[in-house]
Design an enzyme around this catalytic site. Sequence first.
Site, mmCIF file in Angstrom:
data_model
loop_
_atom_site.group_PDB
_atom_site.id
_atom_site.type_symbol
_atom_site.label_atom_id
_atom_site.label_comp_id
_atom_site.label_asym_id
_atom_site.label_seq_id
_atom_site.Cartn_x
_atom_site.Cartn_y
_atom_site.Cartn_z
ATOM 1 N N ASP A 64 74.088 -47.061 17.641
ATOM 2 C CA ASP A 64 73.745 -46.519 18.959
ATOM 3 C C ASP A 64 72.582 -47.335 19.521
ATOM 4 O O ASP A 64 71.803 -46.853 20.324
ATOM 5 C CB ASP A 64 73.316 -45.052 18.798
ATOM 6 C CG ASP A 64 73.904 -44.157 19.884
ATOM 7 O OD1 ASP A 64 74.625 -44.670 20.753
ATOM 8 O OD2 ASP A 64 73.619 -42.944 19.849
ATOM 9 N N HIS B 36 84.446 -47.588 10.086
ATOM 10 C CA HIS B 36 83.727 -46.317 10.010
ATOM 11 C C HIS B 36 84.676 -45.285 9.409
ATOM 12 O O HIS B 36 85.834 -45.573 9.143
ATOM 13 C CB HIS B 36 83.319 -45.859 11.409
ATOM 14 C CG HIS B 36 82.227 -46.696 12.037
ATOM 15 N ND1 HIS B 36 80.975 -46.212 12.285
ATOM 16 C CD2 HIS B 36 82.219 -47.991 12.463
ATOM 17 C CE1 HIS B 36 80.233 -47.169 12.844
ATOM 18 N NE2 HIS B 36 80.965 -48.254 12.964
ATOM 19 N N TYR C 258 78.598 -45.093 24.064
ATOM 20 C CA TYR C 258 78.104 -46.417 24.455
ATOM 21 C C TYR C 258 77.171 -46.952 23.371
ATOM 22 O O TYR C 258 76.872 -46.268 22.400
ATOM 23 C CB TYR C 258 77.350 -46.328 25.789
ATOM 24 C CG TYR C 258 78.169 -45.695 26.890
ATOM 25 C CD1 TYR C 258 79.058 -46.461 27.646
ATOM 26 C CD2 TYR C 258 78.075 -44.328 27.152
ATOM 27 C CE1 TYR C 258 79.824 -45.888 28.652
ATOM 28 C CE2 TYR C 258 78.841 -43.747 28.155
ATOM 29 C CZ TYR C 258 79.713 -44.529 28.903
ATOM 30 O OH TYR C 258 80.459 -43.951 29.887
ATOM 31 N N GLU D 5 79.139 -42.792 5.754
ATOM 32 C CA GLU D 5 80.487 -43.371 5.829
ATOM 33 C C GLU D 5 80.607 -44.512 4.819
ATOM 34 O O GLU D 5 81.378 -45.459 4.999
ATOM 35 C CB GLU D 5 80.760 -43.830 7.275
ATOM 36 C CG GLU D 5 80.628 -42.661 8.257
ATOM 37 C CD GLU D 5 80.687 -43.070 9.733
ATOM 38 O OE1 GLU D 5 81.013 -44.227 10.026
ATOM 39 O OE2 GLU D 5 80.408 -42.198 10.580
ATOM 40 N N GLU E 176 88.318 -46.079 12.500
ATOM 41 C CA GLU E 176 87.858 -44.846 11.841
ATOM 42 C C GLU E 176 88.826 -44.496 10.712
ATOM 43 O O GLU E 176 89.934 -44.012 10.954
ATOM 44 C CB GLU E 176 87.787 -43.696 12.856
ATOM 45 C CG GLU E 176 86.824 -43.940 14.020
ATOM 46 C CD GLU E 176 85.356 -43.642 13.659
ATOM 47 O OE1 GLU E 176 85.084 -43.297 12.487
ATOM 48 O OE2 GLU E 176 84.505 -43.775 14.555
HETATM 49 ZN ZN LIG Z 1 80.467 -44.178 12.088
#
Ligand SMILES: [Zn+2]
Length: 396
Positions: free
Chosen positions: A255, A307, A347, A165, A366
């Site tokens: 993450d 992102h 999460y 990204e 996004e």
């Molecule tokens: Zn991403």
Amino acid sequence: MDIVVRQGDSYWKYSQLFQLPLQLILDSNREIPANQLHIGQTIKIPGFVVTNYQIRAGDTLWAIAQRRNLSLESLLLVNPNINPGALRIGQTVRVPLRIIWRVVEGRQNYSYDLMMENLVRLKSIYPFITIPSIGRTVLNRAIPEVNIGGGNKKVHYNASFHANEWITTPVVMTFLNDYLLALTNQTPIRGLYMLPYYQQVSLSIVPMVNPDGVNLVLNGPPSEEPWRSRVVEINRGSRNFSGWKANIRGVDLNDQFPAKWEIEKERREQAPAPRDFPGEKPLSEPESIAMAELTRRKNFNRVLAFHTQGEVIYWGFENLEPPEAETIVNEFARVSGYTPVRTVDSYAGYKDWFIQDWRRPGFTVELGSGVNPLPLSQFNEIYEETLGIFLAGLYM
Ligand SMILES: [Zn+2]
């Protein structure tokens, strides 16, 4: 641009001579407070560079200044040893040049090295920004943070948590460059004069959270072992890294945060992978640790993580977000055309952790739509959509 202090000079006088906001000159010379200005000291003038000019027949300093929309005194200031009454043909004089163009050319494969080059150049033209490093990557690359402005409102933007990204990095770097241009030239962006935001908002930007991953996607495996071989193994034998989101160790940096991480651990990848492996424990990776430490130290009022893709803005986590998050996201949606989404089945992201631990507005934006990595042909459109969000992040 460097100049040398003369008898009777002051920062205020320089701001008049070069038509620059006084605050930008003061912040470009923090190590020399106004009451300690002495003759012979070197001072930085932001937004200008010095060029050389060769005198031709009939030239006068006054005419040279006039043609460039400069004051005669500003020319004398950068040519302290010149006799304006005795110019010789072929003589070289120094001429200040106001920077009104971008240094950042965002519409290209934007590697870590290109970003660092651009940051060095921006810092030299705009010395009122500071660019400390917040930590080092697995491959020992410094992760830069750009600080701009000095107000009480503390806002943070970051990009390229996810390697493929990376287009988010030139998007945020282009905004940084446009903000700087708007400040020194006192020109508006979408009708907004930016100096009040510079004074009210301390903006922190980490333009590339995951440099090792970005360079892997753009340039292929690093030259050093064991990572040169290891990334191909993690990528299941493939040398096509366009699907790679993780850091160089195959851990998904978004993450990794202690916000219901155990749920992700349970259901995501169980070993290093190009994407979706949350790591052996929360905050196991140097890049996510650097982001967590920065966030704790700076105590941001709000954070925006950029992102790709989907043209949506995630703004909630477990109903822990404050009411103003909804007001802010509605403004982001209005100026970008993107869709606000309160919760998603995910999460352990950076914004999840920020909302959970601070109960302040945190957003994942996004950008664009399509398949990552998004093509550079989308760059201009994405930038125009995102610009409104960058601005609203400051004024809301
Ligand atoms: Zn991403």
